[in-house]
Design a protein around this motif. Sequence first.
Motif, short mmCIF file in Angstrom:
data_model
loop_
_atom_site.label_atom_id
_atom_site.label_comp_id
_atom_site.label_asym_id
_atom_site.label_seq_id
_atom_site.Cartn_x
_atom_site.Cartn_y
_atom_site.Cartn_z
N GLY A 15 10.56 -35.48 12.63
CA GLY A 15 11.62 -35.66 13.63
C GLY A 15 11.23 -34.92 14.91
N TYR A 16 12.22 -34.58 15.71
CA TYR A 16 11.95 -33.92 16.99
C TYR A 16 11.19 -32.61 16.79
N VAL A 17 11.68 -31.80 15.85
CA VAL A 17 11.09 -30.48 15.65
C VAL A 17 9.72 -30.61 14.97
N ASP A 35 6.67 -36.92 5.20
CA ASP A 35 8.03 -37.42 5.44
C ASP A 35 8.40 -38.37 4.32
N ARG A 40 8.16 -43.93 9.12
CA ARG A 40 7.68 -42.86 10.01
C ARG A 40 6.23 -42.48 9.67
N THR A 89 19.26 -30.48 8.61
CA THR A 89 20.32 -29.67 7.99
C THR A 89 21.63 -30.09 8.66
N THR A 124 17.38 -25.30 11.06
CA THR A 124 18.47 -24.33 11.25
C THR A 124 19.21 -24.12 9.92
N GLU A 151 16.41 -31.34 22.63
CA GLU A 151 16.07 -32.76 22.55
C GLU A 151 15.96 -33.29 23.96
N LYS A 268 27.09 -28.96 15.22
CA LYS A 268 26.99 -28.56 13.80
C LYS A 268 26.72 -27.06 13.68
N ARG A 330 22.99 -39.01 18.35
CA ARG A 330 23.62 -38.15 17.35
C ARG A 330 24.66 -37.26 18.02
N1 LIG Z 1 16.64 -31.81 17.36
C1 LIG Z 1 16.71 -30.64 17.97
O1 LIG Z 1 16.86 -30.56 19.19
C2 LIG Z 1 16.57 -29.35 17.18
C3 LIG Z 1 16.33 -28.15 17.87
C4 LIG Z 1 16.20 -26.97 17.15
C5 LIG Z 1 16.35 -26.98 15.78
N2 LIG Z 1 16.61 -28.16 15.14
C6 LIG Z 1 16.74 -28.11 13.68
O2 LIG Z 1 15.53 -28.59 13.10
C7 LIG Z 1 15.80 -29.38 11.94
C8 LIG Z 1 15.22 -30.76 12.10
O3 LIG Z 1 15.80 -31.39 13.23
P1 LIG Z 1 15.20 -32.73 13.86
O4 LIG Z 1 16.04 -33.04 15.03
O5 LIG Z 1 13.73 -32.60 14.03
O6 LIG Z 1 15.51 -33.76 12.67
P2 LIG Z 1 15.22 -35.32 12.61
O7 LIG Z 1 16.40 -35.94 11.97
O8 LIG Z 1 14.80 -35.81 13.96
O9 LIG Z 1 13.98 -35.44 11.63
C9 LIG Z 1 13.99 -34.99 10.33
C10 LIG Z 1 12.91 -35.71 9.55
O10 LIG Z 1 12.84 -35.12 8.24
C11 LIG Z 1 12.61 -36.16 7.29
N3 LIG Z 1 13.02 -35.66 5.96
C12 LIG Z 1 14.27 -35.56 5.43
N4 LIG Z 1 14.20 -35.00 4.20
C13 LIG Z 1 12.90 -34.74 3.96
C14 LIG Z 1 12.20 -34.17 2.86
N5 LIG Z 1 12.85 -33.72 1.79
N6 LIG Z 1 10.86 -34.07 2.95
C15 LIG Z 1 10.18 -34.51 4.05
N7 LIG Z 1 10.79 -35.06 5.12
C16 LIG Z 1 12.14 -35.17 5.07
C17 LIG Z 1 13.46 -37.31 7.82
O11 LIG Z 1 13.02 -38.55 7.26
C18 LIG Z 1 13.17 -37.20 9.33
O12 LIG Z 1 12.04 -37.94 9.69
C19 LIG Z 1 17.32 -29.34 11.77
O13 LIG Z 1 17.65 -28.26 10.92
C20 LIG Z 1 17.83 -29.03 13.16
O14 LIG Z 1 19.07 -28.37 13.14
C21 LIG Z 1 16.69 -29.33 15.80
#
Ligand SMILES: NC(=O)c1ccc[n+]([C@@H]2O[C@H](COP(=O)([O-])OP(=O)(O)OC[C@H]3O[C@@H](n4cnc5c(N)ncnc54)[C@H](O)[C@@H]3O)[C@@H](O)[C@H]2O)c1
Length: 404
Positions: A15-17, A35, A40, A89, A124, A151, A268, A330
């Motif tokens: 994902g983004y992170v 993933d 993906r 999360t 997080t 993001e 969240k 989202r």
């Molecule tokens: N998006 C943001 O701006 C941001 C910033 C800081 C922290 N975070 C935190 O980072 C975490 C991830 O956020 P994101 O935005 O990158 O999420 P996202 O939804 O963009 O990506 C998450 C990815 O994880 C994959 N996934 C789910 N379960 C899995 C598993 N068991 N094994 C392997 N892959 C799995 C999903 O298919 C998806 O591709 C969250 O806890 C979020 O709170 C996000």
Amino acid sequence: MAMGDLMKVTVAGAGYVGLSNAVLLARENEVTIVDINETRVDLVNGGRSPIKDEDIEAAFHEGGLSLKATSDPKEGYGNASFVIVATPTDFDPAKKGLDASSVENVVRLVKELNPSAWCLVRSTLPIGFTRKLQEKLNFDHLLFIPEFLREGKAMKDTLSPSRLVIGTLKDDGETKKAAEEAAFLLLSPLKGKKVDIAFVKAEEAEAIKLFSNAYLAMRVAFFDELDGFALKHGLSSKAIIHGVSLDPRIGDYYNNPSFGYGGYCLSKDTKELGRTLVKDGALLIPTVDLSNEMRKEKILSRLLAYAAEHSGKTIGFYRLSSKAGSDGLRSSSTLDLLRGLNAKGVKAIIFEPSLEGESFEGNALEKDLTAFKEKADLIVANRVTSHLSDVKDKIFSRDVYHRD
Ligand SMILES: NC(=O)c1ccc[n+]([C@@H]2O[C@H](COP(=O)([O-])OP(=O)(O)OC[C@H]3O[C@@H](n4cnc5c(N)ncnc54)[C@H](O)[C@@H]3O)[C@@H](O)[C@H]2O)c1
């Protein structure tokens, strides 16, 4: 492993992170993404970004990355020295807290397949989760390293992080060495850029992440409440904000009114911290999210009033995404407004380039901005861009500064 060696790093979650971290590390290390989403995985292996983010897409396009992806945990976790955990999360309304089960699943697999690896958790977490996980799985190789990227600016923030916070569970030599290696791993690709590092307890690192986002959410809610007051009493929101922000302790930044904060994290994370603090009798942070909900309600009632008074007129939504530069819908406050209108039987037309097809939830999508501007009698825009400068009279926005 000596610092400077080519390291095998696995990133769980594309994902983004996860992708930002993977792209950062894949110029100096061998990076594997794991993933559970096969689409993906295929996109990464085909040299394409699975998410719409200009900078991440550009990095894939440029190439030169030592990066592959798999959905097979054995292949993904088996050989890594470090596993960066970046899985979702989400807030679980039933549990009234963050659901960190995906993080637990990944760490469980790492323990089973490659217990000498260190998990660097960037997702997080609720405060105390890292230690509970250590105790539950009897696995010490855990560091909590919160991610602060935004993001829409994911890659820029990854290349210029505001700080690096490393949370540890123990004070022993092995943990300290792992924490220092993790810092080296994440900072080395930044080519000497100065970044403040804080080595703290895991619980403190978890708290730093949640309090940071709750502060940002509170600040948005504060200026939104100020704006709501100005709107109700016919005063200039801009004049009040400007005067307030001249105090250097407050500052003239991150003070632009909106339709309420949105995006994946602010809501969240603030809810999560609020539910934690309410047990200690705290009042402010637990009500921030309520203030944000009220803000959206008030903006919605204005739009509903417009619809009631102007039947036959077309309401247009200019962008639904929470952030400029992001395709993220989202927890978008603008999307909540659209749904609120729809729930009362009011349909709208939408200009949102990240959406495909003819319609979105029963509302017509207009791909052509000129046609959109002609068709809409009222243009609802959380953020006003120069693309709307010829239709100023049609805009409904609370954007004062034309920035975030
Ligand atoms: N998006 C943001 O701006 C941001 C910033 C800081 C922290 N975070 C935190 O980072 C975490 C991830 O956020 P994101 O935005 O990158 O999420 P996202 O939804 O963009 O990506 C998450 C990815 O994880 C994959 N996934 C789910 N379960 C899995 C598993 N068991 N094994 C392997 N892959 C799995 C999903 O298919 C998806 O591709 C969250 O806890 C979020 O709170 C996000």
